[in-house]
Design an enzyme around this catalytic site. Structure first.
Site, mmCIF file in Angstrom:
data_model
loop_
_atom_site.group_PDB
_atom_site.id
_atom_site.type_symbol
_atom_site.label_atom_id
_atom_site.label_comp_id
_atom_site.label_asym_id
_atom_site.label_seq_id
_atom_site.Cartn_x
_atom_site.Cartn_y
_atom_site.Cartn_z
ATOM 1 N N CYS A 138 0.833 -1.209 0.000
ATOM 2 C CA CYS A 138 0.000 0.000 0.000
ATOM 3 C C CYS A 138 0.866 1.259 0.000
ATOM 4 O O CYS A 138 1.599 1.517 0.966
ATOM 5 C CB CYS A 138 -0.908 -0.033 1.226
ATOM 6 S SG CYS A 138 -1.783 1.494 1.563
ATOM 7 N N CYS A 187 0.056 3.813 2.772
ATOM 8 C CA CYS A 187 0.510 3.283 4.065
ATOM 9 C C CYS A 187 1.985 3.621 4.274
ATOM 10 O O CYS A 187 2.396 3.997 5.371
ATOM 11 C CB CYS A 187 0.324 1.770 4.128
ATOM 12 S SG CYS A 187 -1.393 1.238 4.004
#
Length: 180
Positions: A103, A106
């Site tokens: 991600c 993230c």
């Protein structure tokens, strides 16, 4: 085989050098001394100058111990097996980041979470949950997108922030649950 080729090359070089030098008046075959190879030799032990031997011995004896995992203000990983004891059973407010290695957002928010963990060290506990490794926790708290940051106090989920938000947004969320 390579050793044999090397020795043949050495013999050829000596012969050619003799032919080349024989044409010159100042050069003779006796004056020309080329090194002859005996092949590679193995040494059973390495030899270092005495000044280096002591530093090599000292280097082998010393060891570096990393205590980073035990440092205060570090975001630690929580799993299915440690969730209840670390998050639910914690006496201070807990910030939990739900993330995954693939991600992009993230990865963007990770340094922000690390800074907040250092700033609020001792006031809150910070953990991260890899949703790929612990899907049960993610589904229990209805995590549908990542990154998601949840705040827990006294074992209860209090608030959630979804997405890569600015540090100020997360700091404001933390301030609501930190006792002054």
């Amino acid at each position: 085989m390579a050793l044999q080729a090397s020795m043949n090359m050495s013999a050829m070089s000596t012969a050619r050098a003799g032919v080349l030098c024989s044409n010159h008046v100042a050069c003779s075959k006796e004056k020309l001394k080329l090194p002859t190879g005996r092949g590679l030799r193995r040494s059973s032990s390495l030899s270092f100058p005495s000044s280096l031997q002591t530093s090599v011995k000292n280097h082998r004896k010393s060891s570096i111990v990393c205590k980073a995992r035990e440092a205060v203000g570090v975001v630690k990983v929580v799993t299915d097996s440690s969730w209840d004891s670390l998050v639910i059973g914690c006496e201070i407010p807990v910030l939990v980041e739900f993330w995954a290695p693939w991600c992009g957002p993230c990865r963007m928010i990770t340094p922000v979470i690390d800074e907040l963990a250092a700033e609020y060290a001792g006031k809150i506990a910070c953990y991260k949950v890899n949703t790929d490794d612990c899907p049960n926790i993610a589904s229990q708290y209805a995590i549908r997108s990542i990154p998601t940051v949840l705040m827990f106090k006294n074992g209860e989920k209090k608030e959630g922030v979804i997405g890569a938000v600015p540090k100020s947004t997360l700091a404001a969320t933390i301030e609501k649950y930190v006792e002054a």
